[in-house]
Every structure is written in structure tokens, then in C-alpha cells.
Design a protein around this motif. Structure first.
Motif, PDB file in Angstrom:
ATOM      1  N   GLU A  29       0.840  -1.185   0.000  1.00  0.00           N
ATOM      2  CA  GLU A  29       0.000   0.000   0.000  1.00  0.00           C
ATOM      3  C   GLU A  29       0.881   1.243   0.000  1.00  0.00           C
ATOM      4  OE1 GLU A  29      -2.849  -0.039   3.152  1.00  0.00           O
ATOM      5  OE2 GLU A  29      -3.600  -2.057   2.647  1.00  0.00           O
ATOM      6  N   ILE A  30       0.604   2.131  -0.919  1.00  0.00           N
ATOM      7  CA  ILE A  30       1.296   3.422  -0.971  1.00  0.00           C
ATOM      8  C   ILE A  30       0.248   4.484  -0.689  1.00  0.00           C
ATOM      9  CG2 ILE A  30       2.588   5.041  -2.414  1.00  0.00           C
ATOM     10  CD1 ILE A  30       3.728   2.643  -3.909  1.00  0.00           C
ATOM     11  N   THR A  31       0.443   5.225   0.392  1.00  0.00           N
ATOM     12  CA  THR A  31      -0.584   6.145   0.889  1.00  0.00           C
ATOM     13  C   THR A  31      -0.042   7.553   1.068  1.00  0.00           C
ATOM     14  OG1 THR A  31      -1.766   4.380   2.056  1.00  0.00           O
ATOM     15  CG2 THR A  31      -2.145   6.623   2.823  1.00  0.00           C
ATOM     16  N   HIS A  32      -0.870   8.515   0.726  1.00  0.00           N
ATOM     17  CA  HIS A  32      -0.585   9.912   1.046  1.00  0.00           C
ATOM     18  C   HIS A  32      -1.824  10.494   1.715  1.00  0.00           C
ATOM     19  CE1 HIS A  32      -0.401  14.280   0.548  1.00  0.00           C
ATOM     20  NE2 HIS A  32       0.900  14.127   0.575  1.00  0.00           N
ATOM     21  N   LYS A  33      -1.619  11.186   2.849  1.00  0.00           N
ATOM     22  CA  LYS A  33      -2.724  11.823   3.566  1.00  0.00           C
ATOM     23  C   LYS A  33      -2.410  13.297   3.772  1.00  0.00           C
ATOM     24  CE  LYS A  33      -4.328   7.677   5.982  1.00  0.00           C
ATOM     25  NZ  LYS A  33      -4.753   7.091   7.281  1.00  0.00           N
TER      26      LYS A  33
END
Length: 292
Positions: free
Chosen positions: A252-256
Motif C-alpha cells: 500500500e502506498i498512501t498519502h494523507k
């Protein structure tokens, strides 16, 4: 503080209609949608900057902010009134930053093209025909257009490009995005850009392989597709996750985003990049030097 930095601050305070001194590296910036959430964030970032000055503030004629000082919400007198008059709003600007709606952005684009004002476009939801209008205008003025101006998001896009190339077989790809209840387009422009970057890395056409909805008996998942899921609620600024689901593992590659300040700071980096461009269409990969 250096004398040069102090001089720039003095110019900013002196008033929006004053031209910068000969040879100044100051960037004169107008903001569209000046009384909105993103508009306020941009104005605050410009005021805090040492090399940018607010030179215009545009909004729709029905906005209650029309005629008020654009920085009044900060308790500061910028000398720049919020106006619906494109001539007045763009008359002293080098660059317009626009995070509005497609129709409004295209109206601003026409005015900027006529006046030689460069643009940073963060608006999303354009049709293919509307995108073609922007491409045409870039023959005369320099434009940075990106669905997300955040530096972190654009580094994430680069990571996705690399991951897609390495995980090209045996992994199902899903893009999940969440935004506040007021967002009017779905999937988000950032989610679509993520899909485009991944599809290009895989040698696919996103228009042919994207799946935007699932309901009922859908059958088994086509491994060549890229799925999208959309969440809308509350005050979520913007969350994006790309899931590469394989057999026995998930990546999973996530940006918040916790604040729109990241979009504002990225926009000012785009403004600085445009100072060295006469015409052409660019994106944040160009601004950040991420182009392969």
C-alpha cells in the motif's frame, strides 16, 4: 534578515498596485476563488513568502467578499480588493493561481492568454475538450497544471510509477480516495492522475482499463483493470491509497493531507518555476525535477 529580503517585505506592504523595482525577483501573484478555503490558504502563503506578493484577488460577482480587502480574514490590509473584474484582478499580476471550477478556470484562461499572464491550474474535473483548450492556450502562455500541487503527492506519483513497473504482473491494483463532503467531482483528480501514471507505466490506457463502480454480481475481477473507490464525508482534506494486492502480500502506498497548506506551498513552487518559462504546458513533475 538580509537587506534584500527586507526590501521585498517592504514592497509587499506598500500596496498591490505598486510595481516592483527594476530587476526585482518578486513574483506578482493573483488568486482566483480568493474568498474560498483554498483561496484563503493561498493568500496566507503568499503573505508569508519572501519572494511573492499578492497582486490580485478574483471571485464570482455574488461573493459577499467582493470589495473587501483580500487579506481581511488575516487581520491584514493588503491593499488588494476582491473583485469579479478580470481586468482589475489580473492587471498587475505575472501569474494567476486557479483552484476553482472548470468553467471559471476556462474564462480566466482566456483573459490570461489575452494579457500574457501565466497560470497555475489546480482545478480538476475538466472534460477532454476543456483540456484541449488549455493545451491550445499554452502555445501563448506558460501554464503549470496538476490535479494536486502537493510536493508529497507528486513524490508519491513517482513512487507509484516505479512500483507499477516492478509489480506489473500478479498484482491487482485499486485506488482508494477520500475527501470532504463539499467536493463535487469523483474520483478526485489526484486519484485519476495516480491511475494514469500507473496505467502508463504498465503500457495500458486508463480509459480502457478503469473500473469506477461495482454493484451486484460483477463476476471475477479482470486482472488488467485498475479499480477506483470514492469516499466523501466530513472535513477530510484528501487521502489517497493505492493498493497492489498480490498472492500472499499487499503493498500500500498512501498519502494523507492534513492541511491545504501543502497545496499552497506547491503552488508557489510552480509560480517560481514559471518565472523561467515563456510558454508551454507543464506539470509538477517538471516543477520538482521528477521527469524521467
Amino acid at each position: 534578515m538580509t537587506k534584500g529580503t527586507q526590501a521585498l517585505k517592504n514592497v509587499a506592504v506598500a500596496g498591490a498596485t505598486q510595481r516592483p523595482p527594476q530587476g526585482s525577483s518578486e513574483h506578482r501573484v493573483a488568486v482566483a476563488g480568493a474568498s474560498g478555503r483554498m483561496g484563503h490558504m493561498l493568500i496566507e502563503a503568499i503573505r508569508a513568502s519572501d519572494d511573492c506578493r499578492l497582486a490580485g484577488a478574483l471571485d464570482i460577482a455574488s461573493s459577499p467578499a467582493i470589495g473587501n480587502d483580500a487579506a481581511a480574514f488575516l487581520g491584514h490590509a493588503s491593499g488588494v480588493p476582491v473583485t469579479a473584474d478580470l481586468g482589475a484582478g489580473l492587471g498587475h499580476a505575472d501569474v494567476l493561481i486557479d483552484f476553482t471550477r472548470p468553467e471559471g478556470t476556462l474564462a480566466h484562461l482566456k483573459a490570461c492568454r489575452e494579457r500574457g499572464v501565466k497560470m497555475v491550474i489546480g482545478t480538476t474535473g475538466f472534460t477532454e475538450a476543456q483540456k484541449a483548450e488549455i493545451v491550445e492556450a499554452a502555445k501563448d502562455i506558460a501554464i503549470v497544471m496538476a490535479p494536486n500541487m502537493s510536493v508529497g503527492v507528486n513524490v508519491t506519483l513517482k513512487l507509484l510509477e516505479m512500483a507499477a513497473g516492478a509489480l506489473s504482473t500478479g498484482y491487482d491494483i485499486e485506488v482508494i480516495e477520500a475527501h470532504h463532503r463539499h467536493k463535487v467531482d469523483a474520483p478526485s483528480g489526484t486519484a485519476l492522475k495516480m491511475g494514469e501514471v500507473i496505467a502508463e507505466a504498465l503500457g495500458r490506457d486508463l480509459k480502457q482499463c478503469a473500473v469506477y463502480a461495482r454493484e451486484g454480481v460483477t463476476g471475477e475481477r479482470d486482472p488488467s483493470t485498475i479499480g477506483f473507490s470514492t469516499i466523501r464525508g466530513g472535513d477530510i482534506v484528501g487521502d489517497h491509497t493505492v493498493l497492489f494486492a498480490g498472492t500472499g502480500e499487499r503493498i500500500e502506498i498512501t498519502h494523507k493531507s492534513a492541511s491545504r497548506a501543502t497545496y499552497a506551498q506547491g503552488s508557489l513552487r510552480a509560480v517560481r518555476f514559471l518565472a523561467g518559462q515563456e510558454k508551454g504546458l507543464f506539470d509538477m513533475f517538471d516543477v520538482l525535477g521528477l521527469r524521467s
